[in-house]
Design a protein around this motif. Structure first.
Motif, short mmCIF file in Angstrom:
data_model
loop_
_atom_site.label_atom_id
_atom_site.label_comp_id
_atom_site.label_asym_id
_atom_site.label_seq_id
_atom_site.Cartn_x
_atom_site.Cartn_y
_atom_site.Cartn_z
N SER A 40 0.33 10.42 2.62
CA SER A 40 1.15 11.47 2.23
C SER A 40 0.77 12.31 1.10
O SER A 40 1.58 13.08 0.54
CB SER A 40 2.46 11.21 2.72
OG SER A 40 2.85 10.27 3.36
N ASP B 165 6.60 8.47 1.17
CA ASP B 165 6.53 8.76 2.46
C ASP B 165 7.37 9.61 3.02
O ASP B 165 7.20 10.61 3.81
CB ASP B 165 6.36 7.60 3.16
CG ASP B 165 5.08 7.15 3.91
OD1 ASP B 165 4.25 8.01 3.93
OD2 ASP B 165 4.93 5.81 4.18
N GLY B 166 8.79 9.32 2.77
CA GLY B 166 9.95 10.06 3.09
C GLY B 166 10.42 11.40 2.23
O GLY B 166 11.48 11.72 2.57
N ILE C 14 9.54 14.46 1.49
CA ILE C 14 9.88 15.80 2.13
C ILE C 14 11.03 15.71 3.04
O ILE C 14 11.78 16.55 3.05
CB ILE C 14 8.53 16.42 2.54
CG1 ILE C 14 7.49 16.72 1.27
CG2 ILE C 14 8.66 17.67 3.16
CD1 ILE C 14 6.34 17.45 1.47
N PRO C 15 10.94 14.94 4.01
CA PRO C 15 11.81 14.63 4.99
C PRO C 15 13.13 14.58 4.23
O PRO C 15 14.34 15.22 4.70
CB PRO C 15 11.43 13.55 5.87
CG PRO C 15 10.08 13.24 5.83
CD PRO C 15 9.72 14.08 4.38
N GLN D 253 13.33 7.86 -4.13
CA GLN D 253 13.05 7.94 -2.76
C GLN D 253 11.50 7.57 -2.43
O GLN D 253 10.47 7.99 -3.19
CB GLN D 253 13.05 9.39 -2.15
CG GLN D 253 12.69 9.80 -1.07
CD GLN D 253 13.43 9.05 0.25
OE1 GLN D 253 14.43 8.99 0.19
NE2 GLN D 253 12.45 8.73 1.31
N ASP D 254 11.35 6.66 -1.67
CA ASP D 254 9.83 6.45 -1.22
C ASP D 254 9.09 7.59 -1.13
O ASP D 254 9.58 8.64 -0.37
CB ASP D 254 9.72 5.51 -0.04
CG ASP D 254 9.93 3.90 -0.48
OD1 ASP D 254 10.08 3.89 -1.53
OD2 ASP D 254 10.03 3.42 0.67
N MET E 51 14.32 17.83 2.85
CA MET E 51 14.77 18.80 3.68
C MET E 51 16.10 18.22 4.52
O MET E 51 16.76 18.96 5.08
CB MET E 51 13.60 18.90 5.13
CG MET E 51 12.29 19.50 4.42
SD MET E 51 11.07 20.02 5.62
CE MET E 51 11.40 19.10 7.01
N ALA E 52 16.35 16.99 4.46
CA ALA E 52 17.75 16.44 5.06
C ALA E 52 18.74 16.42 4.12
O ALA E 52 19.85 15.93 4.05
CB ALA E 52 17.23 15.10 5.56
#
Lengths: 235, 280, 258
Positions: free
Chosen positions: C141, C74-75, C77-78, C71-72, C81-82
């Motif tokens: 980030s 930038d994304g 933590i989102p 996963q990149d 969480m998702a």
């Protein structure tokens, strides 16, 4: 020679990875197309409808998706759909769902595509004379039959140039999905550029690939357009 | 004289047909009402979401940044569209030139910039050209190619120049031939003919596509955030990465929608004003 | 049309399958794959690095089956969480800011940030005078980008999606300095691609910004999983497995003080 070996097939070069990424780019564009076309057509019907509520709704949709930058739409769908999807699935099925970057790209680009396609369809609708509807009514065709047998065949012909243009735009806009992690042409050439420290080579290659894709598309589209116009008298 | 064609009897007036009563709830009306309800719910949901997650300290921190990013976006678009407009003139002429080489060159230019994604062009210019440091230093141009802002401006200007050249060419071709002939018969030199007679008429036709191009640039400019420039999108992504709060994107969306809508309305007004002599 | 149908179908099934894949009892671990020597992707797509070895050892210790999801950054933590994965082992620092959104295990290593500059740089140290007006690159980030924003005064900050991009830019001479983890910079400077540059100075970590070192990130409230990871880290430290992995990559102990 050294540069060429970077593009070769196999574990040494990036040829196979880049080839696969072209597949990703094309399949994303092709998967978006039917969805965007259908939604765009429905939106055009909505805007043309006598029902003012339907008109307003369709116009809100097109205003939003023609006004937002595609990149932002992509982020909003990618993160937003995930939050929303998880929430819905959690409450309905008790499990979660993964919206991957392919689906997010397909939905976001499809929304944008449909917003523009609805305009193309609308102007194509204007090109069909009222007599066509009246004639169909006189023949006793139902509204659905009129649409299917009389209007749509003419509509496609009128909308094709505009839609061809949108297809080329769509093909280029798939590049944005590289930012949310889909392994498309721009992303893979970008990785190769960074790893091999040959940014000029790989980004030129990316541009060349897109040029080839647009060239092939426009050649194909020209054929389709010619085919659609075959009933017309040559002037 | 045949009488077969003349009605022999008076046809009695018939009662008017029964009024066709439309159902109160047609499918279209149902769908329309439902979709309106959906938008209303979405709008309320958005407002509720933004109010409940309202945080003064975040607003204080990020509002100036968003505004700064907005100015950067507008500056980038205004500059690149203007530079592109100037560049598009020779390109459009090249495209219409009788010289085959010039024609093919400008065709190639237009084909390249319209046939590849803006993002790939930006990467090619930023990282690709940036790797030839010594070459640019020999030309004393490294100060230009070192800077992300000037590279972004360069690639956007070249990109929009290609699109504007096509708009301009289409509009010039749209001017009737008689205008050229009339100008020639008055003995006007080619420059005067072009700038005083052809271009003003062409620009009227080009007004709408130009407006669309500006809007496309406002939207397209969001990709500069990927090459380290803090435009509106760049600040948005930074704010999201720092707060992980979805509303950062929603604020950006509202911002962009407002800008594009205002731009569209202003352009409509401008067009209305500039074409007032054409209306009856 | 058949082809398009098929495509639409594959897209639709892809959605279904990934929905169903959740049921499998595997622990999904998110990592970046662009952060050598901690986690990086080889050309044929396999993940290697310190984080990866540690993750595999932790999973073996916890006796669970693990699979990696790239996963990149930038994304990251989102995505956690998702629910795109269950844990992040990607050199993510345990900071106050992140603890508001997610939970962490105990740290599994801790190294300080540092500044690297081109070899011909006129910068002497990280003082405000020498940093004034300098272009400094960092990965977005990250704790390093936060550090640069809050502690390095007078700089102009440039944010990049991965360290690879700022390395490319400092090699090209576009940046005056980059801020990154000292081991990451060290690895790069050792390679021939890093020959452009030198280490300038170590930076004193700020406890609020840099946190307590890198830990395994889990979703908020999954304390049980976090505790399991903490226990496994402790076990690896005790049974020598950690030292073995550590020595494969570094000539000093990256764990840092206790």
């Amino acid at each position: 020679m050294e540069l060429l070996s970077l593009l070769s097939y196999g574990s040494e070069g990036w040829g196979d990875e880049i080839l696969a990424s072209i597949g990703v780019t094309i399949s994303l564009a092709l998967a978006t197309l039917p969805f965007g076309l259908l939604l765009g057509f429905l939106l055009a019907l909505g805007i043309n409808s006598r029902e003012s509520s339907l008109q307003i709704s369709a116009k809100i949709f097109t205003t939003i998706f023609r006004g937002l930058p595609e990149l932002l739409t992509l982020f909003i769908v990618y993160y937003g759909a995930q939050i929303l999807g998880n929430f819905l699935f959690q409450t309905v099925f008790g499990t979660t769902i993964e919206i991957n970057s392919f689906v997010a790209g397909m939905v976001a680009l499809g929304f944008v595509f449909s917003a523009y396609a609805s305009e193309v369809f609308l102007s194509a609708f204007k090109g069909i004379s009222q007599g066509q509807y009246e004639g169909s009514a006189a023949l006793g065709l139902s509204r659905f039959q009129t649409m299917r047998l009389v209007i749509i065949p003419q509509l496609i012909k009128l909308a094709l140039p505009g839609l061809s243009n949108l297809w080329l735009i769509l093909l280029k806009e798939t590049s944005l999905v590289s930012v949310i992690g889909l392994a498309d042409v721009v992303r893979i050439t970008g990785v190769a550029a960074r790893v091999e420290k040959e940014p000029f080579l790989f980004f030129s290659l990316a541009c060349l690939i897109y040029l080839a894709l647009t060239f092939l598309s426009s050649a194909g589209l020209e054929k389709i357009e010619k085919n659609a116009r075959r009933g017309e008298v040559r002037s | 004289m045949s009488e077969a064609y003349v009605a022999q009897e008076m046809i009695a007036a018939r009662p008017r047909p029964n009024e066709v009563r439309k159902a109160d709830w047609t499918f279209a009306r149902l769908l329309g009402s439902l979709s309106i309800l959906f938008w209303i719910a979405a709008g309320i949901g958005l407002i509720v979401f933004l109010i409940t997650s309202y945080d003064q300290s975040q607003i204080d921190k990020y509002a100036p940044r968003y505004f700064d990013g907005f100015l950067t976006t507008m500056k980038l678009v205004a500059l690149s569209v203007s530079i592109g407009a100037v560049l598009s003139l020779p390109i459009a002429f090249g495209r219409m030139s009788s010289n085959k080489i010039v024609r093919n060159l400008s065709f190639g230019y237009i084909y390249f910039f319209r046939g590849t994604p803006l993002l790939a062009q930006l990467f090619l210019f930023y990282y690709g050209f940036g790797s030839f440091r010594h070459f640019w230093q020999d030309l004393n141009l490294w100060w230009f190619f070192r800077d992300a802002w000037s590279i972004a401006l360069l690639s956007f200007s070249l990109n929009t120049a290609a699109y504007q050249a096509e708009i301009l060419r289409g509009a010039i071709m749209n001017v009737p031939k008689g205008q050229h002939e009339g100008a020639a018969s008055l003995g006007l030199p080619p420059m005067v003919t072009f700038f005083k007679i052809i271009l003003p008429q062409a620009l009227i036709v080009a007004l709408r596509p130009y407006g669309n191009e500006i809007i496309l640039m406002i939207k397209g400019s969001a990709v500069v955030s990927i090459v380290t420039i803090f435009d509106l999108m760049g600040h948005t992504r930074r704010a999201f990465s720092q707060t992980l709060d979805y509303q950062t994107y929603l604020y950006a969306a509202i911002f962009y929608l407002l800008v594009v809508e205002i731009m569209r309305r202003l352009w409509d007004l401008l067009e209305h004003r500039l074409t007032r002599h054409l209306r009856r | 049309m058949h082809f398009m149908k098929k495509l639409a179908l594959t897209a639709a099934t892809a959605l279904m399958v990934s929905g169903a894949a959740q049921a499998a009892d595997k622990l999904r671990i998110g990592t970046e794959g662009a952060y050598p020597p901690f986690n990086t992707l080889t050309k044929d797509g396999t993940l290697v690095g310190f984080d990866i070895d540690i993750a595999n050892a932790l999973c073996a210790e916890m006796k669970v089956e693990c699979e990696f999801v790239v996963q990149d950054w930038d994304g990251m933590i989102p995505a956690l969480m998702a629910n795109k994965f269950d844990a992040v082992i990607a050199s993510m620092s345990i900071t106050e800011e992140r603890l508001k959104k997610i939970d962490f295990s105990e740290k599994y290593y801790n190294t300080p940030p540092a500044l690297a500059v081109p070899k011909d740089s006129d910068m002497k140290d990280a003082s405000a005078a020498s940093l004034k007006g300098k272009l400094v690159g960092a990965q977005s980030s990250t704790t390093h980008s936060e550090y640069a924003e809050k502690k390095l005064e007078g700089i102009e900050l440039k944010l990049y999606p991965t360290p690879d991009e700022f390395k490319l830019d400092i090699e090209a001479g576009r940046l005056d300095a980059v801020i990154e983890d000292v081991t990451v910079l060290g690895e790069w400077l050792k390679s021939d691609k890093g020959s452009c540059c030198k280490m300038l100075t170590l930076l004193t970590p700020d406890p609020v910004i840099n946190g307590k070192g890198a830990g395994v990130a889990v979703r908020k409230g999954e304390t049980e999983l976090a505790n399991k990871f903490s226990a496994a880290i402790k076990a690896l430290r005790a049974n020598g497995k950690y030292k073995e992995i550590n020595n494969k990559y570094f000539d000093f102990d990256v764990y840092g003080g206790e």
